[in-house]
Design a protein around this motif. Sequence first.
Motif, PDB file in Angstrom:
ATOM      1  N   MET A   1      12.226  13.299  -4.786  1.00  0.00           N
ATOM      2  CA  MET A   1      12.330  11.854  -4.820  1.00  0.00           C
ATOM      3  C   MET A   1      11.372  11.261  -3.790  1.00  0.00           C
ATOM      4  N   ILE A   2      10.695  10.207  -4.160  1.00  0.00           N
ATOM      5  CA  ILE A   2       9.731   9.556  -3.286  1.00  0.00           C
ATOM      6  C   ILE A   2      10.459   8.574  -2.369  1.00  0.00           C
ATOM      7  N   SER A   3      10.130   8.620  -1.094  1.00  0.00           N
ATOM      8  CA  SER A   3      10.805   7.750  -0.128  1.00  0.00           C
ATOM      9  C   SER A   3      10.224   6.329  -0.170  1.00  0.00           C
ATOM     10  N   LYS A   4      10.973   5.408   0.395  1.00  0.00           N
ATOM     11  CA  LYS A   4      10.536   4.009   0.451  1.00  0.00           C
ATOM     12  C   LYS A   4       9.277   3.866   1.299  1.00  0.00           C
ATOM     13  N   ARG A   5       9.137   4.658   2.334  1.00  0.00           N
ATOM     14  CA  ARG A   5       7.942   4.607   3.178  1.00  0.00           C
ATOM     15  C   ARG A   5       6.699   4.999   2.390  1.00  0.00           C
ATOM     16  N   LYS A   6       6.796   6.060   1.587  1.00  0.00           N
ATOM     17  CA  LYS A   6       5.649   6.508   0.798  1.00  0.00           C
ATOM     18  C   LYS A   6       5.273   5.472  -0.253  1.00  0.00           C
ATOM     19  N   ILE A   7       6.269   4.866  -0.884  1.00  0.00           N
ATOM     20  CA  ILE A   7       5.994   3.821  -1.873  1.00  0.00           C
ATOM     21  C   ILE A   7       5.344   2.615  -1.203  1.00  0.00           C
ATOM     22  N   SER A   8       5.853   2.213  -0.037  1.00  0.00           N
ATOM     23  CA  SER A   8       5.272   1.092   0.703  1.00  0.00           C
ATOM     24  C   SER A   8       3.838   1.393   1.111  1.00  0.00           C
ATOM     25  N   ALA A   9       3.593   2.592   1.609  1.00  0.00           N
ATOM     26  CA  ALA A   9       2.237   2.978   2.010  1.00  0.00           C
ATOM     27  C   ALA A   9       1.294   2.980   0.808  1.00  0.00           C
ATOM     28  N   LEU A  10       1.763   3.446  -0.336  1.00  0.00           N
ATOM     29  CA  LEU A  10       0.951   3.455  -1.547  1.00  0.00           C
ATOM     30  C   LEU A  10       0.617   2.037  -1.999  1.00  0.00           C
ATOM     31  N   ILE A  11       1.587   1.135  -1.972  1.00  0.00           N
ATOM     32  CA  ILE A  11       1.358  -0.255  -2.373  1.00  0.00           C
ATOM     33  C   ILE A  11       0.378  -0.933  -1.420  1.00  0.00           C
ATOM     34  N   ILE A  12       0.542  -0.726  -0.123  1.00  0.00           N
ATOM     35  CA  ILE A  12      -0.370  -1.328   0.858  1.00  0.00           C
ATOM     36  C   ILE A  12      -1.782  -0.779   0.683  1.00  0.00           C
ATOM     37  N   THR A  13      -1.929   0.511   0.489  1.00  0.00           N
ATOM     38  CA  THR A  13      -3.247   1.114   0.276  1.00  0.00           C
ATOM     39  C   THR A  13      -3.893   0.577  -0.994  1.00  0.00           C
ATOM     40  N   LEU A  14      -3.127   0.468  -2.065  1.00  0.00           N
ATOM     41  CA  LEU A  14      -3.646  -0.064  -3.323  1.00  0.00           C
ATOM     42  C   LEU A  14      -4.088  -1.513  -3.150  1.00  0.00           C
ATOM     43  N   PHE A  15      -3.278  -2.325  -2.479  1.00  0.00           N
ATOM     44  CA  PHE A  15      -3.622  -3.734  -2.252  1.00  0.00           C
ATOM     45  C   PHE A  15      -4.896  -3.865  -1.437  1.00  0.00           C
ATOM     46  N   LEU A  16      -5.007  -3.083  -0.352  1.00  0.00           N
ATOM     47  CA  LEU A  16      -6.192  -3.170   0.496  1.00  0.00           C
ATOM     48  C   LEU A  16      -7.442  -2.692  -0.224  1.00  0.00           C
ATOM     49  N   SER A  17      -7.331  -1.653  -1.025  1.00  0.00           N
ATOM     50  CA  SER A  17      -8.506  -1.177  -1.747  1.00  0.00           C
ATOM     51  C   SER A  17      -8.925  -2.157  -2.831  1.00  0.00           C
ATOM     52  N   LEU A  18      -7.974  -2.770  -3.522  1.00  0.00           N
ATOM     53  CA  LEU A  18      -8.325  -3.768  -4.539  1.00  0.00           C
ATOM     54  C   LEU A  18      -8.877  -5.030  -3.906  1.00  0.00           C
ATOM     55  N   SER A  19      -8.307  -5.458  -2.799  1.00  0.00           N
ATOM     56  CA  SER A  19      -8.803  -6.675  -2.161  1.00  0.00           C
ATOM     57  C   SER A  19     -10.217  -6.450  -1.621  1.00  0.00           C
TER      58      SER A  19
END
Length: 168
Positions: A1-19
């Motif tokens: 199971m993926i933790s909330k920290r890993k999901i948050s880190a993935l979302i932040i990384t995706l947002f920063l790379s797209l921006s």
Amino acid sequence: MISKRKISALIITLFLSLSAAFATGAGIQAGLKPEVLINQHGKDFNGFSGTISGSLRLSRIPLVVGAGFELGKEGYGLMAFADYWVVDLQVKNTCNFYSGFGFCADILTKSFKDFSYSAGTRFFAGLNWLFYDNYLEVFAQQNIVPTYKSTNNFIIALPFEAGIRMHF
């Protein structure tokens, strides 16, 4: 199971790379927002608030998005906006006129027990000036914002905003 920290880190990384791929500029802006209440009894000055927000100007599409804080008669809270530039004309050298429409929303409180919200469309016109080889942008714009408020029905807000963005 993926933790909330890993999901948050993935979302932040995706947002920063797209921006980084789509953004041309990021900056800060401040605004003053007078409001006129319109109801069955006529028109009345409703209040005055100030805003400060961060903004991100995208390059692939003529869009500016931002979020920040608002403080005024209704209380304090969060606000967000998105503006689509329909007109972007060069006036002289690096001075440009722009105009378009957008959407804004806010949620305000005075005591964290009762909240008010508002949402409306933005119609705006402004001037921006690019300098230092188009690295910095200084801008000022006037908005006309017909708004629905949860507390007062219908409001016309007339925010004036000014700010600076750094382009990368």
